[in-house]
Design a protein around this motif. Structure first.
Motif, PDB file in Angstrom:
ATOM      1  N   GLU A 147      11.565 -40.487 -27.458  1.00 47.06           N
ATOM      2  CA  GLU A 147      12.919 -40.714 -27.978  1.00 47.06           C
ATOM      3  C   GLU A 147      13.926 -41.011 -26.865  1.00 47.06           C
ATOM      4  O   GLU A 147      14.812 -41.847 -27.014  1.00 47.06           O
ATOM      5  CB  GLU A 147      13.369 -39.478 -28.781  1.00 47.06           C
ATOM      6  N   GLU A 148      13.772 -40.321 -25.721  1.00 49.70           N
ATOM      7  CA  GLU A 148      14.780 -40.505 -24.660  1.00 49.70           C
ATOM      8  C   GLU A 148      14.742 -41.910 -24.053  1.00 49.70           C
ATOM      9  O   GLU A 148      15.637 -42.296 -23.317  1.00 49.70           O
ATOM     10  CB  GLU A 148      14.662 -39.424 -23.570  1.00 49.70           C
ATOM     11  N   HIS A 149      13.701 -42.698 -24.356  1.00 44.68           N
ATOM     12  CA  HIS A 149      13.647 -44.074 -23.854  1.00 44.68           C
ATOM     13  C   HIS A 149      14.363 -45.059 -24.771  1.00 44.68           C
ATOM     14  O   HIS A 149      14.477 -46.234 -24.446  1.00 44.68           O
ATOM     15  CB  HIS A 149      12.191 -44.529 -23.687  1.00 44.68           C
ATOM     16  N   ARG A 150      14.837 -44.582 -25.929  1.00 42.85           N
ATOM     17  CA  ARG A 150      15.439 -45.524 -26.886  1.00 42.85           C
ATOM     18  C   ARG A 150      16.854 -45.914 -26.486  1.00 42.85           C
ATOM     19  O   ARG A 150      17.658 -45.037 -26.157  1.00 42.85           O
ATOM     20  CB  ARG A 150      15.480 -44.898 -28.291  1.00 42.85           C
ATOM     21  N   ASN A 151      17.141 -47.205 -26.520  1.00 43.90           N
ATOM     22  CA  ASN A 151      18.522 -47.628 -26.282  1.00 43.90           C
ATOM     23  C   ASN A 151      19.257 -47.707 -27.635  1.00 43.90           C
ATOM     24  O   ASN A 151      18.695 -47.386 -28.675  1.00 43.90           O
ATOM     25  CB  ASN A 151      18.573 -48.951 -25.494  1.00 43.90           C
ATOM     26  N   ARG A 152      20.508 -48.151 -27.616  1.00 37.50           N
ATOM     27  CA  ARG A 152      21.294 -48.107 -28.861  1.00 37.50           C
ATOM     28  C   ARG A 152      20.721 -49.046 -29.915  1.00 37.50           C
ATOM     29  O   ARG A 152      20.798 -48.759 -31.113  1.00 37.50           O
ATOM     30  CB  ARG A 152      22.770 -48.436 -28.549  1.00 37.50           C
ATOM     31  N   ASN A 153      20.154 -50.165 -29.474  1.00 33.25           N
ATOM     32  CA  ASN A 153      19.542 -51.095 -30.442  1.00 33.25           C
ATOM     33  C   ASN A 153      18.428 -50.369 -31.214  1.00 33.25           C
ATOM     34  O   ASN A 153      18.300 -50.510 -32.428  1.00 33.25           O
ATOM     35  CB  ASN A 153      18.977 -52.310 -29.690  1.00 33.25           C
ATOM     36  N   ALA A 154      17.648 -49.568 -30.492  1.00 38.25           N
ATOM     37  CA  ALA A 154      16.552 -48.829 -31.140  1.00 38.25           C
ATOM     38  C   ALA A 154      17.114 -47.748 -32.065  1.00 38.25           C
ATOM     39  O   ALA A 154      16.600 -47.528 -33.168  1.00 38.25           O
ATOM     40  CB  ALA A 154      15.647 -48.210 -30.089  1.00 38.25           C
ATOM     41  N   HIS A 155      18.195 -47.079 -31.620  1.00 38.90           N
ATOM     42  CA  HIS A 155      18.792 -46.042 -32.484  1.00 38.90           C
ATOM     43  C   HIS A 155      19.315 -46.662 -33.784  1.00 38.90           C
ATOM     44  O   HIS A 155      19.150 -46.081 -34.864  1.00 38.90           O
ATOM     45  CB  HIS A 155      19.907 -45.311 -31.744  1.00 38.90           C
ATOM     46  N   LEU A 156      19.943 -47.846 -33.668  1.00 37.25           N
ATOM     47  CA  LEU A 156      20.429 -48.524 -34.878  1.00 37.25           C
ATOM     48  C   LEU A 156      19.257 -48.866 -35.788  1.00 37.25           C
ATOM     49  O   LEU A 156      19.318 -48.699 -37.014  1.00 37.25           O
ATOM     50  CB  LEU A 156      21.190 -49.808 -34.494  1.00 37.25           C
ATOM     51  N   PHE A 157      18.170 -49.347 -35.180  1.00 37.08           N
ATOM     52  CA  PHE A 157      16.970 -49.721 -35.936  1.00 37.08           C
ATOM     53  C   PHE A 157      16.440 -48.523 -36.729  1.00 37.08           C
ATOM     54  O   PHE A 157      16.207 -48.594 -37.936  1.00 37.08           O
ATOM     55  CB  PHE A 157      15.919 -50.226 -34.928  1.00 37.08           C
ATOM     56  N   VAL A 158      16.320 -47.383 -36.034  1.00 37.85           N
ATOM     57  CA  VAL A 158      15.772 -46.184 -36.683  1.00 37.85           C
ATOM     58  C   VAL A 158      16.691 -45.727 -37.810  1.00 37.85           C
ATOM     59  O   VAL A 158      16.248 -45.456 -38.934  1.00 37.85           O
ATOM     60  CB  VAL A 158      15.584 -45.055 -35.639  1.00 37.85           C
ATOM     61  N   ARG A 159      18.023 -45.679 -37.496  1.00 41.35           N
ATOM     62  CA  ARG A 159      18.967 -45.218 -38.519  1.00 41.35           C
ATOM     63  C   ARG A 159      18.931 -46.136 -39.741  1.00 41.35           C
ATOM     64  O   ARG A 159      18.887 -45.694 -40.891  1.00 41.35           O
ATOM     65  CB  ARG A 159      20.386 -45.171 -37.942  1.00 41.35           C
ATOM     66  N   GLY A 160      18.887 -47.439 -39.473  1.00 39.00           N
ATOM     67  CA  GLY A 160      18.884 -48.421 -40.564  1.00 39.00           C
ATOM     68  C   GLY A 160      17.630 -48.317 -41.416  1.00 39.00           C
ATOM     69  O   GLY A 160      17.705 -48.352 -42.651  1.00 39.00           O
ATOM     70  N   LEU A 161      16.482 -48.163 -40.765  1.00 41.71           N
ATOM     71  CA  LEU A 161      15.239 -48.071 -41.537  1.00 41.71           C
ATOM     72  C   LEU A 161      15.217 -46.790 -42.366  1.00 41.71           C
ATOM     73  O   LEU A 161      14.781 -46.799 -43.525  1.00 41.71           O
ATOM     74  CB  LEU A 161      14.018 -48.140 -40.600  1.00 41.71           C
ATOM     75  N   GLU A 162      15.706 -45.704 -41.760  1.00 42.30           N
ATOM     76  CA  GLU A 162      15.706 -44.442 -42.514  1.00 42.30           C
ATOM     77  C   GLU A 162      16.597 -44.541 -43.745  1.00 42.30           C
ATOM     78  O   GLU A 162      16.231 -44.100 -44.831  1.00 42.30           O
ATOM     79  CB  GLU A 162      16.123 -43.281 -41.600  1.00 42.30           C
ATOM     80  N   ARG A 163      17.768 -45.164 -43.562  1.00 43.91           N
ATOM     81  CA  ARG A 163      18.668 -45.337 -44.726  1.00 43.91           C
ATOM     82  C   ARG A 163      18.019 -46.179 -45.804  1.00 43.91           C
ATOM     83  O   ARG A 163      18.235 -45.967 -46.992  1.00 43.91           O
ATOM     84  CB  ARG A 163      19.958 -46.044 -44.289  1.00 43.91           C
ATOM     85  N   ALA A 164      17.235 -47.171 -45.392  1.00 45.70           N
ATOM     86  CA  ALA A 164      16.588 -48.064 -46.371  1.00 45.70           C
ATOM     87  C   ALA A 164      15.285 -47.473 -46.898  1.00 45.70           C
ATOM     88  O   ALA A 164      14.601 -48.109 -47.699  1.00 45.70           O
ATOM     89  CB  ALA A 164      16.325 -49.421 -45.719  1.00 45.70           C
ATOM     90  N   GLY A 165      14.938 -46.277 -46.425  1.00 49.41           N
ATOM     91  CA  GLY A 165      13.720 -45.608 -46.903  1.00 49.41           C
ATOM     92  C   GLY A 165      12.445 -46.276 -46.400  1.00 49.41           C
ATOM     93  O   GLY A 165      11.394 -46.215 -47.042  1.00 49.41           O
ATOM     94  N   ILE A 166      12.539 -46.902 -45.216  1.00 52.47           N
ATOM     95  CA  ILE A 166      11.359 -47.587 -44.645  1.00 52.47           C
ATOM     96  C   ILE A 166      10.803 -46.738 -43.503  1.00 52.47           C
ATOM     97  O   ILE A 166      11.552 -46.284 -42.626  1.00 52.47           O
ATOM     98  CB  ILE A 166      11.753 -48.995 -44.121  1.00 52.47           C
ATOM     99  N   GLY A 167       9.489 -46.527 -43.499  1.00 50.92           N
ATOM    100  CA  GLY A 167       8.865 -45.731 -42.445  1.00 50.92           C
ATOM    101  C   GLY A 167       8.886 -46.461 -41.112  1.00 50.92           C
ATOM    102  O   GLY A 167       8.867 -47.689 -41.063  1.00 50.92           O
ATOM    103  N   TRP A 168       8.936 -45.692 -40.019  1.00 47.99           N
ATOM    104  CA  TRP A 168       8.944 -46.307 -38.686  1.00 47.99           C
ATOM    105  C   TRP A 168       8.110 -45.429 -37.744  1.00 47.99           C
ATOM    106  O   TRP A 168       7.762 -44.288 -38.071  1.00 47.99           O
ATOM    107  CB  TRP A 168      10.380 -46.467 -38.155  1.00 47.99           C
ATOM    108  N   ALA A 169       7.817 -45.954 -36.580  1.00 49.99           N
ATOM    109  CA  ALA A 169       7.026 -45.195 -35.605  1.00 49.99           C
ATOM    110  C   ALA A 169       7.378 -45.665 -34.198  1.00 49.99           C
ATOM    111  O   ALA A 169       7.808 -46.805 -34.016  1.00 49.99           O
ATOM    112  CB  ALA A 169       5.534 -45.420 -35.862  1.00 49.99           C
ATOM    113  N   PRO A 170       7.207 -44.775 -33.210  1.00 50.41           N
ATOM    114  CA  PRO A 170       7.402 -45.220 -31.824  1.00 50.41           C
ATOM    115  C   PRO A 170       6.286 -46.187 -31.428  1.00 50.41           C
ATOM    116  O   PRO A 170       5.173 -46.092 -31.944  1.00 50.41           O
ATOM    117  CB  PRO A 170       7.323 -43.930 -31.006  1.00 50.41           C
ATOM    118  N   LEU A 171       6.609 -47.088 -30.540  1.00 44.22           N
ATOM    119  CA  LEU A 171       5.605 -48.063 -30.092  1.00 44.22           C
ATOM    120  C   LEU A 171       4.739 -47.468 -28.980  1.00 44.22           C
ATOM    121  O   LEU A 171       5.184 -46.608 -28.223  1.00 44.22           O
ATOM    122  CB  LEU A 171       6.317 -49.303 -29.556  1.00 44.22           C
TER     123      LEU A 171
END
Ligand SMILES: Cc1cc2nc3c(=O)[nH]c(=O)nc-3n(C[C@H](O)[C@H](O)[C@H](O)COP(=O)(O)OP(=O)(O)OC[C@H]3O[C@@H](n4cnc5c(N)ncnc54)[C@H](O)[C@@H]3O)c2cc1C
Length: 478
Positions: A147-171
């Motif tokens: 998690e500490e490697h995520r930049n703001r673009n990644a944080h937006l991505f995670v927040r957006g996917l969670e709001r849309a109910g889409i699963g995500w994973a670290p690469l």
């Protein structure tokens, strides 16, 4: 239209035994690097031929324009015959593994079952692939990005996917020491990693093979192959003119475009009707969004998370957290003067998400009279529906995050070039046998991404390494 081939200079000359290699490997990328290391280590005398230059960590080009021009075919970007899709492929020792993001995923059962059904190849199962993946992973440093490697673009991505109910994973990425915690940015390593951290085949395999006696000839463009019962002659051009090499066996590792073009230019189409068919590419569509606050999507580890959702997998696309360096972004939105200047002032405020489609459209790779590669591909209605579904989802996510405006890249890209020499049991519908032998040619092999029977919808490089490892084991046993 892609780069032309030199005219053939093929001569068969009886060579002294010491000048005949056990294996000539054409192409030093993801497949070629693994094969060269495995076979050299097994005691074979190998020659690795590469059209591009041999860069070391301290000699990679220093800026985006130079690395695009020097490390990629076509001086940066190649196009299909309609100029609607752009292709990126590496041209240097290490090939695609030097310029790629080194995200290394195993295939899931969806991809393997599909490959097995379409090719008839029985080792496309999770059980049979497991030891192959494990064997190459053992030679790579792999990091599941924290998690500490995520930049703001990644944080937006995670927040957006969670709001849309889409699963995500670290690469999961091949890297040993990127030092992002000390302010290092990974974006420039798309032009070659100067820290030697990215696990390219140059770092993980080729240098080791070189220490064990591998012969590397960079800047040699293989133009023609002649297959005989007692061996293979590879002819082409280097900086000083025509040249040729002889080997007992030849392994084609030029990637989807390179291997297919070489076989076509050498006249194999007559005996191999499927040659050039089945080109797929995971078309990738970037959507940008502008925010009020800086996003700094280019900073640090710029790609750390992905969608991981059975629903999206079923729909045939995935979402990726990506970004692009400034010259590429400027070129995509090629407005001039003050408009471009104002646009680029907003670069730091841009976020980006990508839709990668698992394309079913089978493109065709052919050559023209001068031997230049022609790529024909038209997306099917299903491909377009998959794309549109993904793009709608991304737009909805950005709007829900409060983006000021959302806009799409006018061009779409193929970074995962696959097919042209499909593997399979039926020689009328495939080019390479389940033993990776070109049907009917006992001294000719391939295990690169040209043999992919269709688009897996998953990052292709790790599987290419695993299959290359399998081929090396088969050849070493023989
Ligand atoms: C920007 C970018 C990002 C990517 N990110 C990822 C990722 O994160 N994860 C992933 O799994 N995949 C990624 N890929 C795709 C991945 O890099 C390729 O699928 C993979 O490298 C293909 O391996 P290959 O061995 O088939 O071909 P390549 O790695 O392309 O190697 C082929 C080599 O053969 C050489 N060659 C070709 N023709 C000739 C000839 N006639 N004579 C001599 N040499 C020749 C080429 O110059 C090249 O060096 C990315 C690709 C790009 C461009």
């Amino acid at each position: 239209m892609l780069g032309g081939l030199p005219k053939s200079s093929c001569r068969v000359v009886r060579m002294p035994d010491q000048d005949i290699f056990d294996f000539i490997i054409v192409g030093s990328g993801t497949s070629g690097g693994v094969l060269a290391q495995r076979l050299q280590h097994a005691g074979a005398r190998c020659l690795l031929l590469e059209a591009g230059k041999y860069y070391k960590t301290d000699t990679f080009p220093e800026n985006e324009v130079d690395y695009s021009a020097q490390l990629f075919w076509g001086g940066g970007l190649e196009f299909d015959t309609q100029c609607t899709m752009g292709f990126l492929r590496g041209k240097c020792v290490g090939g695609g593994s030097i310029v790629n993001q080194c995200l290394l995923d195993r295939f899931d059962n969806v991809a393997l079952d599909d490959w097995k059904a379409v090719s008839g190849v029985d080792f496309f199962t999770a059980e049979a692939m497991e030891p192959l993946y494990a064997a190459v992973e053992a030679d790579l440093t792999l990091v599941t990005l924290p998690e500490e490697h995520r930049n703001r673009n990644a944080h937006l991505f995670v927040r957006g996917l969670e709001r849309a109910g889409i699963g995500w994973a670290p690469l999961r990425r091949g890297q040993s020491d990127c030092a992002t915690e000390h302010g290092n940015d990974c974006m420039p390593c798309l032009g070659g990693c100067r820290r030697g951290s990215k696990q390219s085949t140059l770092v993980a395999f080729i240098r080791r093979a070189e220490r064990e006696g591998l012969t590397i000839v960079p800047e040699f463009h293989a133009a023609r192959i002649e297959h005989r019962n007692d061996g293979v002659t590879v002819s082409g051009r280097n900086g000083s003119g025509a040249a040729f090499f002889q080997g007992r066996r030849c392994i084609l590792a030029g990637g989807s475009f390179g291997t297919t073009q070489l076989l076509l230019a050498s006249g194999f189409k007559e005996c191999l009707p499927a040659l050039g068919r089945g080109f797929t590419m995971h078309p990738q569509y970037m959507t940008f969004a502008e925010f009020d606050e800086p996003v700094d999507a280019h900073k640090g580890a710029f790609q750390t998370v992905k969608s991981a959702d059975p629903g999206l997998r079923g729909k045939g696309h995935k979402l990726e957290n990506v970004f692009a360096p400034p010259v590429s972004v400027a070129m995509l939105f090629a407005r001039g003067g003050m408009e471009l200047q104002e646009f680029m002032l907003r670069y730091r405020y841009l976020a980006c998400m990508e839709v990668a489609v698992r394309d079913e459209a089978s493109g065709e790779l052919a050559i023209d009279r001068k031997g230049r590669l022609r790529v024909r591909k038209q997306l099917t209605a299903q491909d377009c529906a998959r794309r549109d579904d993904g793009l709608r989802t991304v737009r909805g996510i950005f709007e829900s995050l409060g983006a000021k405006r959302v806009f799409q890249s006018p061009l779409y890209f193929g970074l995962h070039l696959m097919g042209g020499c499909a593997i399979g049991t039926d020689p009328t519908r495939s080019v390479v046998s389940p033993d990776f032998q070109v049907h009917g040619y006992k001294n000719l092999y391939s295990a690169d991404t040209s043999i992919y029977p269709n688009a897996p919808g998953i990052n292709p490089a790790l599987t290419c390494m695993a299959l290359s490892h399998r081929l090396a084991v088969l050849l070493a046993q023989r």
